[in-house]
Design a protein around this motif. Structure first.
Motif, short mmCIF file in Angstrom:
data_model
loop_
_atom_site.label_atom_id
_atom_site.label_comp_id
_atom_site.label_asym_id
_atom_site.label_seq_id
_atom_site.Cartn_x
_atom_site.Cartn_y
_atom_site.Cartn_z
N UNK A 1 -16.72 67.00 6.12
CA UNK A 1 -17.09 68.05 7.06
C UNK A 1 -15.95 68.37 8.03
N UNK A 2 -15.74 69.66 8.27
CA UNK A 2 -14.76 70.06 9.28
C UNK A 2 -15.26 69.67 10.66
N UNK A 3 -16.59 69.65 10.82
CA UNK A 3 -17.20 69.25 12.08
C UNK A 3 -18.53 68.59 11.79
N UNK A 4 -18.79 67.46 12.44
CA UNK A 4 -20.08 66.79 12.25
C UNK A 4 -21.20 67.49 13.00
N UNK A 5 -20.87 68.52 13.78
CA UNK A 5 -21.90 69.31 14.46
C UNK A 5 -22.42 70.45 13.60
N UNK A 6 -21.85 70.62 12.42
CA UNK A 6 -22.29 71.67 11.49
C UNK A 6 -23.68 71.30 10.95
N UNK A 7 -24.67 72.20 11.09
CA UNK A 7 -26.02 71.91 10.58
C UNK A 7 -26.02 71.55 9.09
N UNK A 8 -25.09 72.14 8.34
CA UNK A 8 -25.02 71.84 6.90
C UNK A 8 -24.68 70.38 6.66
N UNK A 9 -23.88 69.79 7.56
CA UNK A 9 -23.54 68.37 7.41
C UNK A 9 -24.78 67.50 7.60
N UNK A 10 -25.63 67.83 8.58
CA UNK A 10 -26.86 67.06 8.78
C UNK A 10 -27.74 67.10 7.54
N UNK A 11 -27.79 68.25 6.89
CA UNK A 11 -28.58 68.37 5.66
C UNK A 11 -27.99 67.48 4.56
N UNK A 12 -26.65 67.47 4.46
CA UNK A 12 -26.01 66.61 3.46
C UNK A 12 -26.27 65.14 3.76
N UNK A 13 -26.23 64.78 5.04
CA UNK A 13 -26.47 63.40 5.43
C UNK A 13 -27.89 62.98 5.08
N UNK A 14 -28.85 63.86 5.36
CA UNK A 14 -30.25 63.56 5.04
C UNK A 14 -30.45 63.40 3.53
N UNK A 15 -29.70 64.18 2.77
CA UNK A 15 -29.85 64.15 1.31
C UNK A 15 -29.36 62.83 0.71
N UNK A 16 -28.51 62.11 1.43
CA UNK A 16 -28.03 60.83 0.90
C UNK A 16 -29.13 59.77 0.91
N UNK A 17 -30.17 59.97 1.72
CA UNK A 17 -31.27 59.01 1.88
C UNK A 17 -30.76 57.63 2.34
#
Length: 307
Positions: free
Chosen positions: A62-78
């Protein structure tokens, strides 16, 4: 336990490898975006990215960990737990709260000493006899979370930041796995850091690495070792920068501070106490070489002044 690992430089790779070899599962790796390196300025993945891809682990950049798309990716890792080693970016509150067991961080000092970006460098430069590594629960305050585990390591007389980090990253990796084991087993307790004994290891700038020949020889020795390999201790000669590697302390004083005697077998420089003998040096635009080889280009038997 299902883990997401965040790290970027080579010092973080031993912990990633130890987690991969452990009973836990590394679901994904977070690292800094590819960076341009070398004279060709080509894009290169981080050492952690290379190691993760070799194991077939998903890599997030991620270019920024504040990007909402990053939170979605993080959640997807379970993932249930996050492990950070020298990631190089701050995690915001919602990222810290996104995982069931939160995040733990491996920091290369015995906290609360040397919180911040350059703990090993500052510890060596300060003349500490002992350093170490700490695993703690990540909070928003800088390196201030409760401690889950600590190891100590003696700083040897010839240690540089590079050699010290090599040992700490290997031993710290074992500590991280041990802490994760106990988190999964539910038999570990965190200890709040004391309020006294806090010190800060601010990032070293290039200017910080400049050698002050008016200091005692022992302080110059620690300064050079603390700046090796990066950012690299340096001095000036005729307005040009000369990078200086680890040196040795002579038994006598024959030169004024900053005056260098160029001999066939050694390059000796004066300090406010005894002289020092240079080891390896690197002139601007040149490869590193033994100081006597560099000195021969200036003419043996001469004296120059470092600034």
């Amino acid at each position: 336990m299902r883990i997401v690992f965040a790290g970027t430089p080579a010092t973080a790779v031993p912990t990633l490898e130890a987690l991969v070899a452990s009973r836990h599962e590394v679901a994904a790796v977070i690292t800094r975006p590819d960076a341009r390196v070398g004279r060709g300025r080509t894009l290169q993945p981080s050492p952690v990215a290379v190691a993760a891809e070799a194991h077939g682990i998903e890599v997030l950049k991620p270019a920024s960990t504040s990007d909402p798309a990053f939170l979605e990716q993080l959640a997807a890792t379970q993932a249930e737990l996050g492990v950070i080693v020298a990631y190089g970016a701050l995690l915001r509150r919602d990222v810290l709260d996104a995982l069931e067991f939160g995040w733990i961080n491996l920091h290369y000092s015995v906290l609360p000493s040397w919180r911040g970006a350059a703990p090993v460098q500052r510890s060596i430069m300060a003349g500490d006899e002992v350093t170490g590594a700490t695993v703690f629960s990540l909070v928003e305050a800088l390196d201030a979370g409760p401690v889950l585990g600590t190891i100590t390591e003696r700083i040897r007389e010839d240690d540089t930041t590079g050699t010290m980090l090599d040992r700490l990253s290997d031993e710290g990796a074992k500590l991280v796995v041990d802490v994760v084991d106990h988190i999964e087993d539910g038999d570990i307790g965190a200890v709040t850091q004391p309020e006294d004994g806090v010190s800060y290891a601010h990032k070293l700038t290039t200017e910080d690495a400049r050698i002050d020949w008016r200091r005692p020889a022992f302080a110059i020795d620690r300064h050079v070792r603390g700046c090796t390999p990066a950012p690299g201790a340096w001095t000036e000669i005729d307005g040009a920068r000369l990078k200086v590697g680890p040196l040795t302390i002579a038994e006598e004083s024959t030169l004024k501070p900053g005056v260098a005697s160029i001999g066939k077998r050694e390059v000796r420089v004066g300090t406010t106490t005894t002289d020092v003998v240079l080891g390896e040096v690197q002139a601007h635009g040149k490869k590193a070489m033994p100081a006597p080889d560099w000195g021969r280009g200036l003419g043996g038997g001469t004296e120059v002044v470092f600034g």
